[in-house]
Design an enzyme around this catalytic site. Sequence first.
Site, mmCIF file in Angstrom:
data_model
loop_
_atom_site.group_PDB
_atom_site.id
_atom_site.type_symbol
_atom_site.label_atom_id
_atom_site.label_comp_id
_atom_site.label_asym_id
_atom_site.label_seq_id
_atom_site.Cartn_x
_atom_site.Cartn_y
_atom_site.Cartn_z
ATOM 1 N N HIS A 33 0.847 -1.198 0.000
ATOM 2 C CA HIS A 33 0.000 0.000 0.000
ATOM 3 C C HIS A 33 0.881 1.246 0.000
ATOM 4 O O HIS A 33 1.465 1.618 1.023
ATOM 5 C CB HIS A 33 -0.942 0.037 1.201
ATOM 6 C CG HIS A 33 -1.925 1.174 1.133
ATOM 7 N ND1 HIS A 33 -3.195 1.041 0.600
ATOM 8 C CD2 HIS A 33 -1.820 2.473 1.484
ATOM 9 C CE1 HIS A 33 -3.824 2.197 0.648
ATOM 10 N NE2 HIS A 33 -2.999 3.092 1.188
ATOM 11 N N ASP A 251 2.170 2.895 3.218
ATOM 12 C CA ASP A 251 1.280 4.038 3.002
ATOM 13 C C ASP A 251 2.044 5.306 2.593
ATOM 14 O O ASP A 251 1.498 6.403 2.630
ATOM 15 C CB ASP A 251 0.407 4.313 4.228
ATOM 16 C CG ASP A 251 -0.640 5.383 3.948
ATOM 17 O OD1 ASP A 251 -1.164 5.424 2.826
ATOM 18 O OD2 ASP A 251 -0.911 6.207 4.847
HETATM 19 C C1 0GY Z 1 -4.515 6.246 2.303
HETATM 20 C C2 0GY Z 1 -5.247 7.241 2.981
HETATM 21 C C3 0GY Z 1 -5.767 8.422 2.700
HETATM 22 C C4 0GY Z 1 -5.950 9.012 1.452
HETATM 23 C C5 0GY Z 1 -6.202 8.367 0.340
HETATM 24 O O1 0GY Z 1 -7.281 8.246 -1.695
HETATM 25 C C6 0GY Z 1 -6.756 8.995 -0.875
HETATM 26 O O2 0GY Z 1 -6.683 10.216 -1.015
HETATM 27 O O3 0GY Z 1 -6.029 7.074 0.253
HETATM 28 C C7 0GY Z 1 -6.317 9.135 3.837
HETATM 29 O O4 0GY Z 1 -6.343 10.376 3.833
HETATM 30 O O5 0GY Z 1 -6.724 8.480 4.822
HETATM 31 O O6 0GY Z 1 -5.090 5.225 1.897
HETATM 32 O O7 0GY Z 1 -3.313 6.321 2.203
#
Ligand code: 0GY
Length: 295
Positions: A33, A251
């Site tokens: 991820h 992440d």
């Molecule tokens: C992640 C989390 C976030 C953002 C996104 O799609 C996105 O903008 O995934 C978050 O802000 O929690 O999955 O890394």
Amino acid sequence: MNKNQGMDADYLPFHPNPTRPNFLPPQGAVDAHCHVFGPANKFPYAKERKYTPCDASREKLFELRDYLGFERNVIVQASCHGRNNDALLNALKSSGNMARGVAVVSPDISDEELTAMDEAGVRAVRFNFVKRLVDATPREVFLGIAERIARLGWHIVVYFEAPDLEDLVPFLRQLPTTIVVDHMGRPDVANGVDHADFQRFISLLEDNDNIWTKVSCPERLTIAGPPYDDVIEFGKTLVARFPDRVLWGTDWPHPNMKSHVPDEGVLVDVIPRIALTEELQQKLLVDNPMKLYWG
Ligand code: 0GY
């Protein structure tokens, strides 16, 4: 102001020099991820985005992968790029088969476009239910996309927050593919693992063997902060109960963090605290992601 340039004033850029982790991932480990953002001058952010991040290029991502001792990446389309997957596809194509992708697509995408994505290394679509990140998509629209991508052998990644799970369960049961839940279903860690919300999540996995989870994102879930002691029990519980259905990711570059800038070295050192044996670490970091994304 041109919103395509310039990150938000309160956006925290990723860590400039993370520490080297003590934990050495097994050979062939997958960071399942992570994201690429921009660069905006080449891959502009979407008009409908809810935040403007710091650019986070594929080169930086691959550099971090090597530094942390990982071999492969699964790159997930984030909401700031909307349904334009060009930055993601560009990263996949330049990875030498060492990256796979999770795209966000619109219902009117053509079969040709889906096939091209498949050839580039996309293996899943993401359905995002987090209200601060995206406007709601009707469930019938998601179901239509699900049917089409199922034919390609892809799966579905879902992102939601714990209080939304109860309402989502009937929908999740309708999906025809493997489902991967982002970030353990985002439990409120103040409640502890025995709380009804987390127990509901465990029951969901128990009752549906097509549902997997990422045991990622202690940096988003923590209240205590690094080294994330208050999140360990959640990941450890899921890895022990569902060793063949868990994935892990950094992440990076951690969009929308407000409390602190995560150090990926510290995040990697969480792994041996949630996957206690070499056998569990091998499943979490190699066998499971390889099966799902390179199988
Ligand atoms: C992640 C989390 C976030 C953002 C996104 O799609 C996105 O903008 O995934 C978050 O802000 O929690 O999955 O890394």
